[in-house]
Design a protein around this motif. Structure first.
Motif, PDB file in Angstrom:
ATOM      1  N   TYR A  15       0.830  -1.194   0.000  1.00 20.87           N
ATOM      2  CA  TYR A  15       0.000   0.000   0.000  1.00 20.87           C
ATOM      3  C   TYR A  15       0.870   1.252   0.000  1.00 20.87           C
ATOM      4  N   LEU A  16       1.822   1.308   0.928  1.00 15.12           N
ATOM      5  CA  LEU A  16       2.635   2.521   1.053  1.00 15.12           C
ATOM      6  C   LEU A  16       3.440   2.785  -0.216  1.00 15.12           C
ATOM      7  N   MET A  17       3.964   1.713  -0.812  1.00 17.80           N
ATOM      8  CA  MET A  17       4.754   1.910  -2.031  1.00 17.80           C
ATOM      9  C   MET A  17       3.865   2.448  -3.143  1.00 17.80           C
ATOM     10  N   LEU A  18       2.668   1.873  -3.241  1.00 24.44           N
ATOM     11  CA  LEU A  18       1.742   2.316  -4.286  1.00 24.44           C
ATOM     12  C   LEU A  18       1.373   3.779  -4.079  1.00 24.44           C
ATOM     13  N   VAL A  19       1.048   4.111  -2.843  1.00 29.18           N
ATOM     14  CA  VAL A  19       0.616   5.474  -2.544  1.00 29.18           C
ATOM     15  C   VAL A  19       1.761   6.453  -2.783  1.00 29.18           C
ATOM     16  N   THR A  20       2.944   6.087  -2.305  1.00 25.23           N
ATOM     17  CA  THR A  20       4.080   6.995  -2.462  1.00 25.23           C
ATOM     18  C   THR A  20       4.415   7.195  -3.933  1.00 25.23           C
ATOM     19  N   SER A  21       4.226   6.143  -4.720  1.00 24.23           N
ATOM     20  CA  SER A  21       4.600   6.250  -6.129  1.00 24.23           C
ATOM     21  C   SER A  21       3.709   7.237  -6.881  1.00 24.23           C
ATOM     22  N   ILE A  22       2.539   7.556  -6.347  1.00 26.37           N
ATOM     23  CA  ILE A  22       1.682   8.527  -7.038  1.00 26.37           C
ATOM     24  C   ILE A  22       1.632   9.860  -6.291  1.00 26.37           C
ATOM     25  N   LYS A  23       2.608  10.062  -5.407  1.00 24.93           N
ATOM     26  CA  LYS A  23       2.713  11.377  -4.757  1.00 24.93           C
ATOM     27  C   LYS A  23       3.661  12.258  -5.569  1.00 24.93           C
ATOM     28  N   PRO A  24       3.444  13.558  -5.526  1.00 21.17           N
ATOM     29  CA  PRO A  24       4.479  14.430  -6.087  1.00 21.17           C
ATOM     30  C   PRO A  24       5.726  14.407  -5.202  1.00 21.17           C
ATOM     31  N   ALA A  25       6.876  14.831  -5.754  1.00 15.93           N
ATOM     32  CA  ALA A  25       8.146  14.692  -5.055  1.00 15.93           C
ATOM     33  C   ALA A  25       8.113  15.284  -3.660  1.00 15.93           C
ATOM     34  N   SER A  26       7.544  16.470  -3.541  1.00 15.34           N
ATOM     35  CA  SER A  26       7.588  17.137  -2.241  1.00 15.34           C
ATOM     36  C   SER A  26       6.794  16.354  -1.200  1.00 15.34           C
ATOM     37  N   GLU A  27       5.662  15.836  -1.640  1.00 12.15           N
ATOM     38  CA  GLU A  27       4.812  15.134  -0.669  1.00 12.15           C
ATOM     39  C   GLU A  27       5.430  13.797  -0.260  1.00 12.15           C
ATOM     40  N   ALA A  28       6.167  13.175  -1.206  1.00  8.24           N
ATOM     41  CA  ALA A  28       6.817  11.909  -0.883  1.00  8.24           C
ATOM     42  C   ALA A  28       7.833  12.095   0.231  1.00  8.24           C
ATOM     43  N   MET A  29       8.343  13.317   0.391  1.00  3.01           N
ATOM     44  CA  MET A  29       9.342  13.560   1.419  1.00  3.01           C
ATOM     45  C   MET A  29       8.807  14.501   2.485  1.00  3.01           C
ATOM     46  N   ALA A  30       7.477  14.528   2.620  1.00  6.47           N
ATOM     47  CA  ALA A  30       6.882  15.462   3.577  1.00  6.47           C
ATOM     48  C   ALA A  30       6.847  14.843   4.963  1.00  6.47           C
ATOM     49  N   MET A  31       6.916  15.671   5.959  1.00  7.16           N
ATOM     50  CA  MET A  31       6.749  15.249   7.339  1.00  7.16           C
ATOM     51  C   MET A  31       5.630  16.092   7.920  1.00  7.16           C
ATOM     52  N   PRO A  32       4.580  15.563   8.481  1.00 12.04           N
ATOM     53  CA  PRO A  32       4.288  14.127   8.573  1.00 12.04           C
ATOM     54  C   PRO A  32       3.857  13.527   7.234  1.00 12.04           C
ATOM     55  N   PRO A  33       4.096  12.217   7.088  1.00 15.51           N
ATOM     56  CA  PRO A  33       3.713  11.552   5.840  1.00 15.51           C
ATOM     57  C   PRO A  33       2.189  11.521   5.687  1.00 15.51           C
ATOM     58  N   THR A  34       1.723  11.509   4.464  1.00 13.07           N
ATOM     59  CA  THR A  34       0.281  11.446   4.228  1.00 13.07           C
ATOM     60  C   THR A  34      -0.117  10.031   3.858  1.00 13.07           C
ATOM     61  N   LEU A  35      -1.334   9.669   4.244  1.00  8.94           N
ATOM     62  CA  LEU A  35      -1.824   8.317   3.955  1.00  8.94           C
ATOM     63  C   LEU A  35      -2.325   8.197   2.520  1.00  8.94           C
TER      64      LEU A  35
END
Lengths: 311, 370, 336
Positions: free
Chosen positions: C36-56
């Motif tokens: 799930y996390l890999m799938l979700v992260t793969s469709i995030k824009p770059a900034s959000e993929a490295m955002a703190m806190p992470p988004t679900l």
């Protein structure tokens, strides 16, 4: 009326023509060439890529094993050089900690989960096994865990600081903790061991029913029925776990590249570094040393656990 | 069809049993089975009877000796070339195939025509009786044990074999089915008149199936003959005690001049019998029907442990111990309740064995029916 | 049956039962979380993929990473010399090559060892086949590598025939697909799996087929193979997963990056992005700078997740196709 000679003489064999001769002409009953056709390819592959390299390894470790030029016999010089190398000692220390801690923290889990899973109704076992079986390839999980462990925005950091309120921590770049964090995914991703499940299946239900009549408790049934029946397979798995974890390479190499400061550099990783320097003789000698250490561990284990000579 | 001859066949196995002894094979076995004859091979488990069958089938190569079909030496022929048919204890159907495909494998590998296969399968289905063609359409793992064995038997006869080989074909079936299948096999054997070797551990089954019976132990044939031979003229103590239910009682005895001392009693011997037996210790064997009840004169007293009444056969057996050996005595079904029986051996129907070893000293021989 | 069959209504038993259920489901969910996390992260824009806190779930789902990953070879030749699909293809060739070679070789030997070879030779042969399981594979790494150079000589350069200047003819498979395929021709682990299965086939079935007249090979093909699909599914699956994921051996024997497998290619990309400790920071910096144009367009961890998913995909597809046979192969039905 009383007869003292009980055995009648055997009848004379009838002399009929050989009408029985079936389709095929006479051929030897021993199907030896057919048997060889089955095993010969495997024998060749197993010899040339299984046993032969083993022998070569021992030989090469006693030579200079140059990239080109004359092979010269150097006795135990390679070994002497390795023993003098503090990095070798360090890599062995790392390997022992990695393997020991890894087995300690993760080996028992699949056994317990397998025992518990077998309690579920068959339909549920099927569904759970199917989901558990969904494969995540090694490289993919490495990338995933690198992401999880990122110190700035990794989810584990998030959990540590925001959820648990702890100070931020350096996961893989902390020399003291790096090995634990390399093992941690193995604890977290727990599941049932396949071989344990198949061995559990062979326990007749009546054993548990008898124990139930005796009034045995939950844990007592595990201790007196499940575990003893699984003993051979557990024993064998442990040997393979020792052999496997002493050779840990891919996961730590991809996660940390041996860092920080060699705190997670296992023997195999160091051997690979030596190999990259072109020191074939030293690299082989190191691998033979590791082999000897593993064999000693296995033999000690077999001496301690003597119940299954065929494992 | 063929007569089968085993000529001094020996077979040793290299594997060991759990307790470290070599697995029994065959030890210098010679046997002749006439063309069309049905022979049962009986013996305790591990006596080599299955090995015997495998040697005849060509599944095991003997270390020494010859196997002949009629007069053709087939010792070195593989099973594939011998044209035998075999039925197995565990049915041994090909699990990935339907019933009918189990029958047709023979025709496939021999490159026979489709027509021949279809014709033969239909013939066999008719022979096997009503409902058999329905079994042929089913996947084998949906068949019951009895149905599986019927398909197994059909697979064996579809090829018109030289020899039928049956390896405990009915011992995995339940009692009622066992009875039915036993009769069916017997009917088929009779109908085809094919040479048959029938291996079993059950002596009653052996008697029912075989024209002659071979008794085996530890890789050797102890005796080979018709039932009456084995029953009345056993070659040794082993055969004597194996054949017959309840088993023969064997009691230690001592012959002194004209008497036999037995279990504390002294029984007078007929003069001709006394002359025949050696003086000194020996063993007396008496079958349950060989005891005289309430005989005149000297007798033994058998304390009755229990009486087993077999109402279906209108018979009862009283069981007790004499001189430490179990004794069974055929008694009337309406035997009144009593603590002990007065019995004496009927000398006409008594067996005598050496005190040591198993040699038979004197056996009654088959009864004279006239 | 650890839980009593009767009296399950007692509260202690119930509590234990549900406790076990919760534990097991937790394990299943933990196992699925990476997907799930890999799938979700793969469709995030770059900034959000490295955002703190992470988004679900990404605020603005985007496939930019899926697109950019395929451009790595165009933009950064120093990282990937070939288009990504090429490495995919390389991995497939090696994987199917190993399966096509080792499954028949191993299963035929296991069958012979289980059903054809009896007598004093059986045990030594069995030890010969599985003995290497006990040995650490790493010892044979260097000799095997040398063997790929000049088979059958474990030397970097083939020796000359004595008295001449001509080198011995040798088989050179180093730096070809064969270097991955041939050494994997026999698998001791699969041998054990196969033998375990073939041992469970009653001898009488093989004997029945012999009496029917089938040759040993015909029996194997027509009688044994059809009933062995599950064990083949399991061994092929393990082999597939193993070769597809193999990293160390291809790294050693394949130098030409054009025929490297996907694992090695992905490793080069992750190195270029490397954030963890590295032995040669200079190389990584250089590679990272080569990736700069893509990073500016929005490639970051989201791209690595794409790579991870691509790597996981074929094994996953295989799993979906063969799942029925796999479940049969491991024969999990619950306690008898």
């Amino acid at each position: 009326m009383a007869v003292t000679a009980p055995v009648a003489p055997p009848p004379v064999p009838t002399a009929e023509p050989a009408a029985a001769a079936p389709t095929a002409a006479a051929q030897p009953a021993v199907r030896r060439w057919q048997v060889w056709a089955f095993v010969l390819p495997a024998i060749l592959f197993q010899f040339f890529w299984g046993w032969y390299p083993m022998l070569v390894a021992i030989f090469l470790s006693l030579t200079n094993a140059p990239i080109r030029g004359q092979v010269t016999f150097v006795g135990f010089n390679n070994y002497a050089r390795l023993l003098a190398d503090p990095l070798v000692a360090m890599s062995f220390r790392v390997t022992f900690v990695y393997a020991g801690l890894g087995i300690l923290l993760t080996f028992g889990i699949p056994i317990l989960i397998a025992i518990l899973l077998m309690e579920m109704p068959p339909r549920l076992i099927r569904v759970m096994m199917l989901l558990w079986f969904v494969p995540l390839s090694g490289i993919a999980s490495t990338i995933f865990w690198q992401y999880m462990y990122n110190e700035q925005f990794g989810i584990l950091q998030f959990i540590a600081t925001e959820v648990l309120g702890l100070p931020p921590r350096a996961f893989l770049s902390n020399e003291r903790w790096v090995i634990f964090w390399l093992i941690f995914p193995g604890i977290l991703m727990f599941g049932p061991g396949l071989y344990y499940m198949t061995s559990l299946q062979s326990i007749p239900r009546s054993y548990f029913e008898a124990a139930e009549i005796e009034g045995a408790s939950f844990w007592r049934k595990i201790w007196t029925i499940s575990l003893p029946r699984m003993r051979p397979i557990i024993s064998m798995s442990l040997i393979f776990a020792i052999i496997g974890s002493m050779q840990e390479f891919a996961f730590p190499d991809l996660m940390t590249r041996g860092g920080p400061n060699g705190a997670s550099r296992t023997v195999v990783m160091y051997m690979f570094d030596i190999l990259n320097d072109g020191r074939y003789g030293d690299a082989t000698a190191l691998s033979v040393m590791l082999f000897a250490v593993i064999m000693v561990l296995v033999l000690v284990y077999r001496r301690l656990v003597t119940d299954d000579p065929d494992a | 069809m063929a007569g089968v001859t085993l000529d001094h066949v020996s077979k040793r196995y290299h594997t060991l049993t759990a307790d470290g002894r070599p697995v029994t094979g065959l030890d210098d076995v010679s046997l002749h089975i006439a063309d069309g004859e049905a022979v049962s091979v009986v013996g305790p488990s591990g006596c080599g009877k299955s090995t015997l069958l495998k040697v005849i089938a060509g599944l095991e190569m003997p270390d020494a000796g010859r196997v002949l079909f009629n007069d053709v030496d087939v010792t070195r022929w593989p099973a594939q070339a011998r044209g035998v048919g075999m039925v197995f204890q565990d049915y041994a159907l090909y699990p990935a195939r339907e019933g009918e495909d189990n029958l047709s494998y023979y025709f496939e590998v021999r490159k026979r025509t489709e027509e021949e296969k279809v014709r033969r399968v239909r013939e066999v289905a008719t022979l096997m009786g009503i409902g058999f063609d329905l079994l042929l359409e089913r996947q084998v793992d949906t068949l019951s044990g009895g149905e599986k064995q019927r398909v197994g038997i059909a697979r064996c006869i579809v090829r018109d074999p030289n020899v039928f080989l049956m390896d405990e074909p009915i011992s995995n079936l339940d009692a009622k089915l066992r009875e039915r299948t036993r009769i069916e096999i017997k009917r088929l054997i009779k109908a085809f008149g094919i040479t048959t070797v029938y291996v079993t551990h059950d002596q009653q089954e052996a008697v029912f199936m075989g024209d002659r019976i071979a008794v085996m132990r530890a890789g050797r044939i102890e005796q080979f003959g018709a039932f009456d031979d084995l029953y009345f003229s056993p070659a040794n103590l082993f055969v004597a005690t194996l054949i017959g239910t309840p088993p023969m009682s064997v009691l230690p005895a001592v012959r002194r001049a004209e008497t036999l001392e037995l279990a504390g009693a002294s029984l007078p011997l007929p003069p001709d019998l006394a002359a025949e037996l050696p003086a000194g210790p020996l063993r007396l064997g008496v079958r349950p029907e060989g005891w005289l009840l309430d005989p005149p004169g000297a007798a033994l007293t058998l304390p009755i442990r229990h009486v087993e009444r077999i109402y279906t056969e209108r018979a009862a057996y009283a069981a007790g111990d004499l001189a430490g050996s179990p004794v069974h005595v055929l008694v009337p079904l309406d035997l009144p309740a009593q603590a002990a029986l007065r019995i004496a051996p009927d000398w006409e129907r008594s067996f005598f064995f050496a005190a040591e070893g198993e040699a038979a000293l004197r056996v009654p021989g088959p009864p004279d029916l006239f | 049956m650890l839980f009593p069959t009767v009296g399950r209504k007692q509260w202690q038993v119930r509590l234990g039962w549900y406790g076990v259920q919760v534990l097991l489901w937790t394990g299943v969910i933990l196992h699925l979380i990476p997907f799930y996390l890999m799938l979700v992260t793969s469709i995030k824009p770059a900034s959000e993929a490295m955002a703190m806190p992470p988004t679900l779930w990404p605020k603005e789902p985007t496939f930019v990473a899926w697109r950019l990953v395929w451009q790595i070879s165009d933009v950064a030749q120093s990282v990937l010399s070939q288009p990504l699909y090429r490495y995919f293809l390389n991995s497939l060739i090696m994987t199917f090559g190993v399966i096509a070679l080792s499954i028949p070789v191993t299963s035929l030997a296991a069958y012979a060892s289980s059903k054809l070879i009896k007598g004093p030779l059986a045990r030594p042969l069995f030890i010969f086949f599985i003995g290497t399981l006990m040995m650490p594979g790493i010892v044979t790494l260097i000799p095997s590598f040398l063997l790929t150079r000049n088979f059958p000589f474990p030397l970097p350069v083939a020796p000359t025939i004595p008295g001449t200047d001509i080198a011995f003819p040798t088989l050179r498979i180093w730096n070809t697909y064969w270097a991955v395929i041939i050494p994997a021709g026999f698998s001791a682990g699969n041998f054990l799996l196969f033998k375990g299965f073939f041992d469970s086939i009653p001898d009488s079935i093989i004997n029945a087929a012999r009496v029917d007249g089938g040759s040993e090979f015909n029996i194997f093909r027509r009688i044994v193979l059809p009933m062995s699909k599950p064990v083949y599914a399991v061994t092929i699956y393990f082999t597939f997963g193993g070769v597809w994921d193999s990293y160390l051996w291809p790294l050693v024997v394949i130098q030409d990056s054009a025929i490297a497998p996907l694992t090695v290619a992905i490793r080069r990309i992750t190195d270029a992005f490397s954030y963890a400790g590295t032995t040669s920071p200079m190389t990584a910096m250089g590679a990272a700078s080569a990736l700069q144009p893509l990073i500016e367009q929005g490639l970051s961890w989201n791209g690595l997740m794409v790579l991870g998913l691509l790597q996981a995909l074929p094994v996953f597809i295989f799993f979906i196709i063969a799942r029925e046979y796999l479940m049969q192969g491991v024969r999990i039905q619950g306690l008898k």
